[in-house]
Design an enzyme around this catalytic site. Structure first.
Site, PDB file in Angstrom:
ATOM      1  N   LYS A 199      26.878   5.084 -71.506  1.00  0.00           N
ATOM      2  CA  LYS A 199      27.157   4.871 -70.075  1.00  0.00           C
ATOM      3  C   LYS A 199      26.000   5.319 -69.187  1.00  0.00           C
ATOM      4  O   LYS A 199      25.629   4.630 -68.252  1.00  0.00           O
ATOM      5  CB  LYS A 199      28.431   5.620 -69.685  1.00  0.00           C
ATOM      6  CG  LYS A 199      28.786   5.473 -68.217  1.00  0.00           C
ATOM      7  CD  LYS A 199      29.901   4.502 -68.028  1.00  0.00           C
ATOM      8  CE  LYS A 199      30.190   4.206 -66.574  1.00  0.00           C
ATOM      9  NZ  LYS A 199      30.170   2.777 -66.305  1.00  0.00           N
ATOM     10  N   TRP A 237      24.272   9.940 -78.595  1.00  0.00           N
ATOM     11  CA  TRP A 237      23.616   8.636 -78.525  1.00  0.00           C
ATOM     12  C   TRP A 237      22.210   8.896 -79.053  1.00  0.00           C
ATOM     13  O   TRP A 237      21.431   9.614 -78.442  1.00  0.00           O
ATOM     14  CB  TRP A 237      23.574   8.127 -77.091  1.00  0.00           C
ATOM     15  CG  TRP A 237      23.087   6.717 -76.953  1.00  0.00           C
ATOM     16  CD1 TRP A 237      23.780   5.577 -77.218  1.00  0.00           C
ATOM     17  CD2 TRP A 237      21.798   6.291 -76.490  1.00  0.00           C
ATOM     18  NE1 TRP A 237      23.000   4.469 -76.956  1.00  0.00           N
ATOM     19  CE2 TRP A 237      21.786   4.878 -76.504  1.00  0.00           C
ATOM     20  CE3 TRP A 237      20.648   6.962 -76.065  1.00  0.00           C
ATOM     21  CZ2 TRP A 237      20.675   4.122 -76.109  1.00  0.00           C
ATOM     22  CZ3 TRP A 237      19.549   6.211 -75.670  1.00  0.00           C
ATOM     23  CH2 TRP A 237      19.568   4.811 -75.693  1.00  0.00           C
ATOM     24  N   GLU A 265      24.945 -10.237 -62.719  1.00  0.00           N
ATOM     25  CA  GLU A 265      25.914  -9.239 -63.172  1.00  0.00           C
ATOM     26  C   GLU A 265      26.931  -9.866 -64.135  1.00  0.00           C
ATOM     27  O   GLU A 265      27.295  -9.256 -65.145  1.00  0.00           O
ATOM     28  CB  GLU A 265      26.605  -8.600 -61.955  1.00  0.00           C
ATOM     29  CG  GLU A 265      27.718  -7.617 -62.259  1.00  0.00           C
ATOM     30  CD  GLU A 265      27.304  -6.401 -63.080  1.00  0.00           C
ATOM     31  OE1 GLU A 265      26.117  -6.228 -63.380  1.00  0.00           O
ATOM     32  OE2 GLU A 265      28.202  -5.626 -63.448  1.00  0.00           O
ATOM     33  N   ARG A 281      29.651   8.444 -73.310  1.00  0.00           N
ATOM     34  CA  ARG A 281      28.241   8.827 -73.153  1.00  0.00           C
ATOM     35  C   ARG A 281      27.437   8.587 -74.418  1.00  0.00           C
ATOM     36  O   ARG A 281      26.206   8.670 -74.407  1.00  0.00           O
ATOM     37  CB  ARG A 281      28.137  10.302 -72.769  1.00  0.00           C
ATOM     38  CG  ARG A 281      28.808  10.648 -71.473  1.00  0.00           C
ATOM     39  CD  ARG A 281      28.651  12.116 -71.168  1.00  0.00           C
ATOM     40  NE  ARG A 281      27.274  12.448 -70.872  1.00  0.00           N
ATOM     41  CZ  ARG A 281      26.738  12.409 -69.662  1.00  0.00           C
ATOM     42  NH1 ARG A 281      27.478  12.057 -68.632  1.00  0.00           N
ATOM     43  NH2 ARG A 281      25.483  12.728 -69.470  1.00  0.00           N
ATOM     44  N   HIS A 339      13.148 -25.420 -63.906  1.00  0.00           N
ATOM     45  CA  HIS A 339      11.778 -25.039 -64.260  1.00  0.00           C
ATOM     46  C   HIS A 339      11.695 -24.479 -65.680  1.00  0.00           C
ATOM     47  O   HIS A 339      10.710 -23.819 -66.015  1.00  0.00           O
ATOM     48  CB  HIS A 339      11.233 -24.022 -63.251  1.00  0.00           C
ATOM     49  CG  HIS A 339      11.111 -24.583 -61.872  1.00  0.00           C
ATOM     50  ND1 HIS A 339      10.187 -25.554 -61.540  1.00  0.00           N
ATOM     51  CD2 HIS A 339      11.832 -24.357 -60.752  1.00  0.00           C
ATOM     52  CE1 HIS A 339      10.321 -25.878 -60.261  1.00  0.00           C
ATOM     53  NE2 HIS A 339      11.331 -25.174 -59.757  1.00  0.00           N
ATOM     54  N   LYS A 384      27.506  -8.677 -68.065  1.00  0.00           N
ATOM     55  CA  LYS A 384      28.810  -8.282 -68.626  1.00  0.00           C
ATOM     56  C   LYS A 384      29.056  -8.992 -69.953  1.00  0.00           C
ATOM     57  O   LYS A 384      29.522  -8.385 -70.914  1.00  0.00           O
ATOM     58  CB  LYS A 384      29.965  -8.603 -67.652  1.00  0.00           C
ATOM     59  CG  LYS A 384      30.011  -7.801 -66.379  1.00  0.00           C
ATOM     60  CD  LYS A 384      30.372  -6.340 -66.558  1.00  0.00           C
ATOM     61  CE  LYS A 384      29.188  -5.474 -66.838  1.00  0.00           C
ATOM     62  NZ  LYS A 384      28.599  -4.672 -65.814  1.00  0.00           N
ATOM     63  N   CYS A 411      24.176  11.741 -74.144  1.00  0.00           N
ATOM     64  CA  CYS A 411      25.044  12.447 -75.087  1.00  0.00           C
ATOM     65  C   CYS A 411      26.069  13.223 -74.263  1.00  0.00           C
ATOM     66  O   CYS A 411      25.859  13.479 -73.085  1.00  0.00           O
ATOM     67  CB  CYS A 411      24.249  13.437 -75.923  1.00  0.00           C
ATOM     68  SG  CYS A 411      22.953  12.661 -76.890  1.00  0.00           S
ATOM     69  N   ASN A 424      21.477  17.542 -75.116  1.00  0.00           N
ATOM     70  CA  ASN A 424      21.340  16.193 -74.568  1.00  0.00           C
ATOM     71  C   ASN A 424      19.971  16.128 -73.912  1.00  0.00           C
ATOM     72  O   ASN A 424      19.620  17.009 -73.134  1.00  0.00           O
ATOM     73  CB  ASN A 424      22.451  15.953 -73.529  1.00  0.00           C
ATOM     74  CG  ASN A 424      22.252  14.664 -72.753  1.00  0.00           C
ATOM     75  OD1 ASN A 424      21.541  13.765 -73.192  1.00  0.00           O
ATOM     76  ND2 ASN A 424      22.888  14.586 -71.602  1.00  0.00           N
ATOM     77  N   GLY A 425      19.193  15.094 -74.247  1.00  0.00           N
ATOM     78  CA  GLY A 425      17.851  14.967 -73.667  1.00  0.00           C
ATOM     79  C   GLY A 425      16.831  14.767 -74.768  1.00  0.00           C
ATOM     80  O   GLY A 425      17.191  14.407 -75.898  1.00  0.00           O
ATOM     81  N   GLU A 433      26.689  -7.395 -72.658  1.00  0.00           N
ATOM     82  CA  GLU A 433      27.041  -6.031 -73.036  1.00  0.00           C
ATOM     83  C   GLU A 433      28.238  -5.960 -73.966  1.00  0.00           C
ATOM     84  O   GLU A 433      28.219  -5.220 -74.941  1.00  0.00           O
ATOM     85  CB  GLU A 433      27.427  -5.218 -71.788  1.00  0.00           C
ATOM     86  CG  GLU A 433      26.302  -4.704 -70.980  1.00  0.00           C
ATOM     87  CD  GLU A 433      26.808  -3.805 -69.865  1.00  0.00           C
ATOM     88  OE1 GLU A 433      27.514  -4.311 -68.971  1.00  0.00           O
ATOM     89  OE2 GLU A 433      26.507  -2.608 -69.884  1.00  0.00           O
TER      90      GLU A 433
HETATM   91  O1  M6R Z   1      24.332   5.160 -63.788  1.00  0.00           O
HETATM   92  P1  M6R Z   1      23.461   4.036 -63.352  1.00  0.00           P
HETATM   93  O2  M6R Z   1      24.082   3.193 -62.304  1.00  0.00           O
HETATM   94  O3  M6R Z   1      22.092   4.493 -62.929  1.00  0.00           O
HETATM   95  O4  M6R Z   1      23.271   3.149 -64.625  1.00  0.00           O
HETATM   96  C1  M6R Z   1      22.389   2.065 -64.628  1.00  0.00           C
HETATM   97  C2  M6R Z   1      22.622   1.191 -65.823  1.00  0.00           C
HETATM   98  O5  M6R Z   1      22.401   1.897 -67.007  1.00  0.00           O
HETATM   99  C3  M6R Z   1      24.050   0.645 -65.844  1.00  0.00           C
HETATM  100  O6  M6R Z   1      24.343  -0.054 -64.674  1.00  0.00           O
HETATM  101  C4  M6R Z   1      24.250  -0.302 -67.046  1.00  0.00           C
HETATM  102  O7  M6R Z   1      23.489  -1.459 -66.872  1.00  0.00           O
HETATM  103  C5  M6R Z   1      25.736  -0.590 -67.205  1.00  0.00           C
HETATM  104  N1  M6R Z   1      26.120  -0.418 -68.564  1.00  0.00           N
HETATM  105  C6  M6R Z   1      26.113  -1.955 -66.783  1.00  0.00           C
HETATM  106  O8  M6R Z   1      27.406  -2.317 -67.115  1.00  0.00           O
END
Ligand code: M6R
Length: 608
Positions: A603, A75, A481, A27, A504, A485, A2, A101-102, A488
């Protein structure tokens, strides 16, 4: 998770808070709200489910005049996204208001207790109990009441509390969730991160766990939860507000993809000197580094994929056992850890709860912990014996891009430095690497240029029902990766797989509607990868290859080719990922998705 922002001073608080919330929206964007103590002495609260834009609509561009207030973008964890569950939350008297937040882990017990004492709680959130605990403890001094309430809380929090009857005072506190103080001239701020306030002040205090910050305009007092005074240094944010703006790009993600050549240059700044590599950040731990006999990397999401490059190199260059583990799993089957284990925690935000918990466990068991993070002052730096910063500048889009390449590069530098210290690599090998490193930013720029075809390609692939991404060796993390992308931001299923594993099982998924994306850059595994690519082609799958410029062979085998310049193999994921990022970006645009703020995500993930 958040976003929190608080302000007290001479400006109009409403616009400062809304500006901060827009910058913190990455966030969380399930709801947004603000509270103000107006110039007339009233407590004004407005909150709305959905994005900050909904809140702005509700305010009709005209929040009441006030010099103090707090704001929140959410969030959701406890309680579905709704107007009612949106922060701020208030007490029974309507005088005290809180943003948080938390997670308050004992909130059910506290709710029951508060209800039994006659409190009326209106929302489904854990946060609301804080407002009522402060209400119970309030005897005319807000900071005292907050400290008393904090002593009842279990779990994680960054919170800001305001009382209508103390109309210049904000009290903030943190424990396992980020909160910084902004020190202004005759004004003070609180925020989850610097992006929210850097337009007003670059002077910040990174609060530590257990800190309580008592703010008046231009005056900040910090104590622990028992009221004992604490001194904290003021840091200067090294980037400007413009760095966290779109700068003419339609989306932050596209801007951040284009910033990658610069991010690579910055990540090397001060570390690649002449023909050698030197990370001064490691100086305090040199003696312990000399003794390491094993490396464990911990990370989540994109950072985990970057760590796969790091652990593979550590094993190769240091000649010690090295592996990467997803941080959320690390604690359930921790490896044997002792003082000779180097644990590298990789995290862009430095606030990811799973990574912090894993690093803490490793530290408690005596490991040497190094943090690789983009965020100075973040929680992970407190768990680590040394921190190596990415120096990539702020990343706002939820989908990580420039921090992935900066993480891979930083891990290469870290590995090179440690392996030289341990005498496992020669100076000649380091000189060769440095030559390649110096060419890397220009090659990243070239990879961006060559990826201009991705936009047109995306229109042809937008109807795909899913994607299979494959790679081997250093191409494997790039494939993982690339697939993440797509998932996401396009909301399409994309599976990242080790190319050798295709046969496999997952090969059964391939057909004309499920394209195969193969990271097939020049490498020792190139021929094997080509065989896997052809296995896909034989199943009628359209094949997209990421290949090295000049590879004439591959153009005959693949439906489409995304070209990248040649480089040293350990650096190849940095270039290979660039066209995959751009392809995912254009796929998301073609499918009409919210690129920078994809559904259900935030994020940084500060809950486990
Ligand atoms: O802040 P961090 O690098 O620890 O975050 C880890 C993941 O939450 C972050 O890499 C997430 O997978 C991203 N949204 C990827 O695009």
């Amino acid at each position: 998770m958040c976003g929190i922002v608080g302000y007290t001073g001479l400006r109009q608080a409403g616009p400062v808070l809304l500006d901060g919330l827009r910058r913190l929206e990455y966030r969380g964007y399930d709801s947004a709200g603000i509270a103000l103590v107006t110039d007339d002495g009233d407590l004004f609260v407005e909150k709305r489910a959905g994005k900050v834009a909904n809140l702005e609509d509700a305010l009709a561009g005209d929040p009441p005049s006030a010099g103090i207030g707090l704001g929140h973008t959410r969030w959701a964890t406890h309680g579905r996204p709704s107007d009612l569950n949106a922060h701020p939350h208030s007490d029974c008297t309507g005088r005290i208001t809180v943003v948080h937040n938390g997670i308050v882990e004992n909130f059910r017990e506290l709710r029951g207790e508060l209800a039994a004492h006659g409190h009326s709680l209106k929302s489904e959130t854990d946060t609301e109990v804080v407002a009522h605990l402060v209400e119970d403890a309030y005897k005319g001094d807000l900071a005292d009441a907050v400290r008393a309430a904090l002593r009842r809380l279990e779990g994680a929090y960054a919170l800001v509390v305001m009382h209508r009857d103390e109309p210049e005072r904000l009290v903030g506190a943190r424990f396992n969730a980020p909160l910084i103080v902004g020190v202004g001239d005759g004004e003070s701020f609180l925020a989850s991160d610097a992006a929210a306030i850097v337009a007003y002040t670059k002077k910040v205090i990174f609060l530590a766990d257990g800190d309580v910050a008592d703010l008046l305009p231009g005056k900040v007092t910090i104590t622990d939860r028992d009221g004992n005074a604490i001194q904290r240094v003021i840091d200067i944010i090294p980037w400007s507000a413009e760095a966290a703006e779109k700068g003419g790009y339609p989306h932050f993600m596209l801007k951040e993809i284009h910033e990658q050549p610069t991010a690579l240059t910055s990540a090397m700044a001060g570390r690649v000197r002449g023909e050698t590599i030197c990370l001064e950040e490691l100086d305090p731990i040199r003696e312990r580094l000399a003794d390491i006999d094993r490396v464990e990397m911990i990370a989540c999401g994109t950072a985990y994929f970057a760590s796969l490059v790091g652990s593979s190199l550590m094993q190769d260059w240091l000649g010690v056992s090295a592996r990467s583990t997803v941080a959320s799993e690390f604690r359930y089957s921790p490896p044997p850890i002792d003082a000779r284990t180097l644990v590298v925690a990789v995290t862009q935000s430095g606030e990811t709860a799973d990574t912090i918990a894993a690093a803490r466990l490793a530290g408690d068991r005596g490991a040497l912990v190094v943090a690789v993070t983009n965020t100075v002052g973040s929680a992970i730096t407190r768990e680590a014996h040394a921190s190596v910063f990415l120096q990539a500048g702020p990343e706002v889009a939820v989908a990580a891009t420039k921090t992935f390449v900066a993480q891979v590069l930083t891990l290469v530098l870290l590995t090179a430095e440690v392996s030289r210290q341990l005498g496992r690599r020669t100076l000649e090998q380091e000189h060769e690497l440095v030559k390649e490193l110096r060419l890397l930013p220009a090659k990243a720029a070239r990879a961006i240029e060559l990826s201009s075809v991705a936009e047109e390609m995306a229109t042809r692939y937008a109807d795909a029902v899913g994607f299979m991404y494959i790679g081997r060796a250093f191409g494997y993390p790039a494939a993982l990766e690339g697939a993440l992308k797509i998932k996401e931001i396009s909301y399409l299923h994309a599976e990242g797989y080790a190319a050798g594993e295709l046969k496999h099982g997952p090969i059964s998924l391939l057909d004309a509607d499920v394209p195969l994306v193969a990271v097939a850059t020049r490498s020792v595994v190139y021929e094997k990868l080509i065989s896997n690519l052809m296995e896909g082609q034989a199943r009628d799958a359209r094949v997209i290859a990421v290949a090295t410029e000049g590879d004439e062979n591959i153009a005959k085998l693949a439906t489409d080719v995304l070209w990248v310049p040649d480089t040293a193999e350990p650096l190849s994921p940095i270039l290979a990922v660039i066209p995959l990022q751009l392809f995912a970006y254009h796929m998301a645009v073609a499918r009409g998705r919210d690129v920078d703020q994809p559904r259900n995500l935030a994020k940084s993930v500060t809950v486990e």
